[in-house]
Write a protein that holds these residues in place. Structure first.
Motif, short mmCIF file in Angstrom:
data_model
loop_
_atom_site.label_atom_id
_atom_site.label_comp_id
_atom_site.label_asym_id
_atom_site.label_seq_id
_atom_site.Cartn_x
_atom_site.Cartn_y
_atom_site.Cartn_z
N PHE A 1 0.84 -1.19 0.00
CA PHE A 1 0.00 0.00 0.00
C PHE A 1 0.88 1.25 0.00
CE2 PHE A 1 -2.93 -3.10 1.81
CZ PHE A 1 -4.12 -2.78 1.19
N PRO A 2 0.47 2.30 -0.69
CA PRO A 2 1.23 3.54 -0.67
C PRO A 2 1.04 4.28 0.65
CG PRO A 2 -0.80 3.86 -1.89
CD PRO A 2 -0.74 2.39 -1.55
N ASP A 3 1.92 5.21 0.92
CA ASP A 3 1.74 6.09 2.07
C ASP A 3 0.51 6.97 1.82
OD1 ASP A 3 4.05 5.09 3.25
OD2 ASP A 3 5.32 6.63 2.34
N THR A 4 -0.23 7.26 2.85
CA THR A 4 -1.42 8.10 2.71
C THR A 4 -1.41 9.18 3.78
OG1 THR A 4 -2.94 6.99 4.24
CG2 THR A 4 -2.65 5.99 2.06
N PRO A 5 -2.10 10.31 3.53
CA PRO A 5 -2.22 11.34 4.56
C PRO A 5 -2.94 10.85 5.82
CG PRO A 5 -2.81 12.21 2.41
CD PRO A 5 -2.67 10.74 2.25
N ALA A 6 -3.71 9.77 5.68
CA ALA A 6 -4.44 9.22 6.83
C ALA A 6 -3.62 8.16 7.56
CB ALA A 6 -5.76 8.63 6.37
N GLY A 7 -2.38 7.94 7.11
CA GLY A 7 -1.53 6.96 7.76
C GLY A 7 -1.59 5.59 7.10
N VAL A 8 -1.16 4.58 7.85
CA VAL A 8 -1.12 3.22 7.34
C VAL A 8 -2.53 2.72 7.04
CG1 VAL A 8 -0.47 0.84 7.88
CG2 VAL A 8 1.00 2.73 8.61
N VAL A 9 -2.69 2.06 5.91
CA VAL A 9 -4.00 1.54 5.53
C VAL A 9 -4.36 0.37 6.46
CG1 VAL A 9 -5.35 0.45 3.70
CG2 VAL A 9 -3.66 2.21 3.13
N PRO A 10 -5.48 0.47 7.19
CA PRO A 10 -5.87 -0.62 8.09
C PRO A 10 -6.22 -1.88 7.29
CG PRO A 10 -7.07 1.42 8.60
CD PRO A 10 -6.41 1.62 7.27
N GLN A 11 -5.86 -3.02 7.87
CA GLN A 11 -6.20 -4.30 7.26
C GLN A 11 -6.73 -5.25 8.32
OE1 GLN A 11 -3.75 -6.05 4.05
NE2 GLN A 11 -2.12 -4.73 4.79
N SER A 12 -7.45 -6.25 7.87
CA SER A 12 -7.88 -7.33 8.76
C SER A 12 -6.68 -8.22 9.06
CB SER A 12 -8.98 -8.14 8.09
OG SER A 12 -9.19 -9.36 8.78
N GLU A 13 -6.48 -8.54 10.31
CA GLU A 13 -5.36 -9.41 10.67
C GLU A 13 -5.48 -10.78 10.04
OE1 GLU A 13 -2.49 -8.92 12.35
OE2 GLU A 13 -2.98 -6.80 12.30
N ASP B 1 -26.12 2.59 7.18
CA ASP B 1 -26.45 2.52 8.60
C ASP B 1 -25.40 1.78 9.41
OD1 ASP B 1 -26.91 -0.11 7.87
OD2 ASP B 1 -29.09 0.09 7.89
N GLY B 2 -24.28 1.42 8.79
CA GLY B 2 -23.24 0.70 9.51
C GLY B 2 -23.62 -0.73 9.84
N GLY B 3 -24.52 -1.31 9.05
CA GLY B 3 -25.02 -2.65 9.34
C GLY B 3 -24.00 -3.75 9.17
N SER B 4 -22.89 -3.47 8.52
CA SER B 4 -21.81 -4.45 8.39
C SER B 4 -20.54 -3.85 8.99
CB SER B 4 -21.58 -4.81 6.92
OG SER B 4 -20.49 -5.71 6.80
N LYS B 5 -19.81 -4.66 9.73
CA LYS B 5 -18.65 -4.14 10.46
C LYS B 5 -17.33 -4.28 9.70
CE LYS B 5 -20.65 -4.72 15.06
NZ LYS B 5 -20.48 -5.32 16.40
N ASN B 6 -17.33 -5.01 8.60
CA ASN B 6 -16.09 -5.14 7.84
C ASN B 6 -16.41 -5.49 6.40
OD1 ASN B 6 -16.25 -8.16 7.61
ND2 ASN B 6 -15.99 -8.02 9.83
N LEU B 7 -15.42 -5.30 5.54
CA LEU B 7 -15.62 -5.53 4.11
C LEU B 7 -15.85 -7.00 3.79
CD1 LEU B 7 -12.89 -3.08 2.77
CD2 LEU B 7 -15.36 -2.92 2.34
N GLU B 8 -15.26 -7.87 4.61
CA GLU B 8 -15.43 -9.30 4.35
C GLU B 8 -16.89 -9.73 4.49
OE1 GLU B 8 -11.18 -8.70 4.96
OE2 GLU B 8 -12.95 -8.00 6.03
N SER B 9 -17.61 -9.18 5.44
CA SER B 9 -19.03 -9.54 5.60
C SER B 9 -19.93 -8.69 4.71
CB SER B 9 -19.46 -9.39 7.06
OG SER B 9 -19.34 -8.05 7.50
N GLN B 10 -19.50 -7.48 4.40
CA GLN B 10 -20.32 -6.57 3.61
C GLN B 10 -20.64 -7.12 2.23
OE1 GLN B 10 -18.87 -4.72 0.81
NE2 GLN B 10 -20.88 -3.85 0.32
#
Length: 333
Positions: A26-38, A112-121
């Protein structure tokens, strides 16, 4: 000689073996390190597989609808429609297709935030009868019978079987790579470009009126707010879909609250709001200029704000700044 020839053959076979599945960089971003699922760290082949799946209409029940059908790259992965009817049923959806970028930072997906992660979304649109309408058992059979997918899944995850878990992991890996941080605004902050006088004035107005819910660098607080677009909600159909965050939390304080969208790429993602009811950015600013003091479904910041006093020239300046958040590189990539 025979031994030398044999060694040469072994060496050539080794050279032609598949490359290892390296971690995705992942490239550097102004928001910092890109979060990932462990449990689902992105790899080059996982991302490659996810991208192929995202654009493949085989994932729909009638073979005509892909994820891209409602998420066009040239529109920052939205579709330019208020409530699309491009799904397999051709019935209008009940919510506006959101833009897709910088998704890795969101703790909740859907309006509405009904899914908590991309894997389930991913299973929401895949199986919804008005979107892709797919039976997952049938989908797995299709992918396993495909000429290329078994190898692509094996290369990505080192497994001979194609599973729904692998499907979700691949799509999530690809979606985490959809990063948008190369707007005129970003280049100004990096010292490569300069704001115009109007953009500078607009940035001041943004800081005064918008930044509390849309803070840089993501230009969203990743939360949920009732923005006063409705003053009451009574329709309880479709599993309370019109009630916003309340349908997830069952907390009356969340009635009418929806996810704060990012202001990035705002020039590419019209129409606006969770149901696409506002056609233009000017409509959005006019909405916020209305007095919300007596609206029970308006955030306290809107009730206490004085945005209604903003003038025509100030609106133009604010729009100029917001358009500086457009990332043309992203939509052209």
């Amino acid at each position: 000689m025979r031994l030398h020839g044999l060694l040469g053959i072994v060496f050539c076979v080794a050279c032609s073996s598949p490359k290892t599945n390296a971690p995705y960089t992942f490239p550097d971003t102004p928001a910092g390190v890109v979060p990932q699922s462990e449990s689902n760290k992105a790899t080059e082949k996982g991302v490659e597989l996810g991208k192929r799946l995202f654009f493949d209409s085989q994932l729909s029940s009638n073979g005509t609808v892909s994820c891209q059908t409602c998420h066009h790259p040239e529109k920052a992965f939205t579709d330019g429609q208020s409530l699309t009817s491009m799904g397999v049923s051709h019935k209008p959806l009940l919510r506006h297709a959101p833009a897709l970028f910088n998704l890795a930072w969101y703790p909740g997906l859907f309006w509405d935030g009904g899914s908590k992660n991309l894997e389930s979304q991913v299973f929401g649109p895949l199986t919804h009868p008005d979107e892709m309408g797919m039976d997952l058992t049938i989908l797995l059979k299709k992918l396993r019978a495909d000429k290329e997918y078994p190898k692509l899944f094996r290369d990505a995850f080192g497994e001979d079987s194609i599973t729904t878990q692998g499907l979700a992991r691949a799509l999530a890996q690809y979606e985490r790579t959809l990063l948008s941080f190369d707007s005129h605004y970003d280049r100004v902050k990096a010292g490569k470009e300069n704001f115009t006088r109007m953009e500078l004035e607009g940035e001041k107005l943004y800081t005064q009126f918008c930044a509390s819910c849309h803070p840089a660098p993501l230009f969203t607080d990743l939360s949920y707010h009732a923005n006063g677009i409705d003053s009451s909600i009574s329709d309880k159909s479709h599993e309370l879909i019109y009630w916003g965050r309340y349908r997830i939390t069952n907390d009356s304080a969340d009635i009418g609250k929806f996810k704060t969208p990012s202001l990035r790429n705002v020039g590419f993602t019209a129409p606006y709001m969770h149901d696409g009811r506002l056609a233009s950015l000017d409509d959005v600013l006019n909405h916020y200029a209305r007095n919300q003091a007596q609206n029970p479904l308006a955030d306290e910041r809107l009730k206490a704000g004085d945005f209604s006093a903003i003038g025509v020239e100030q609106k133009k300046a604010l729009e100029a700044f917001l358009y500086a958040l457009n990332d043309s590189t992203y939509i052209g990539n």
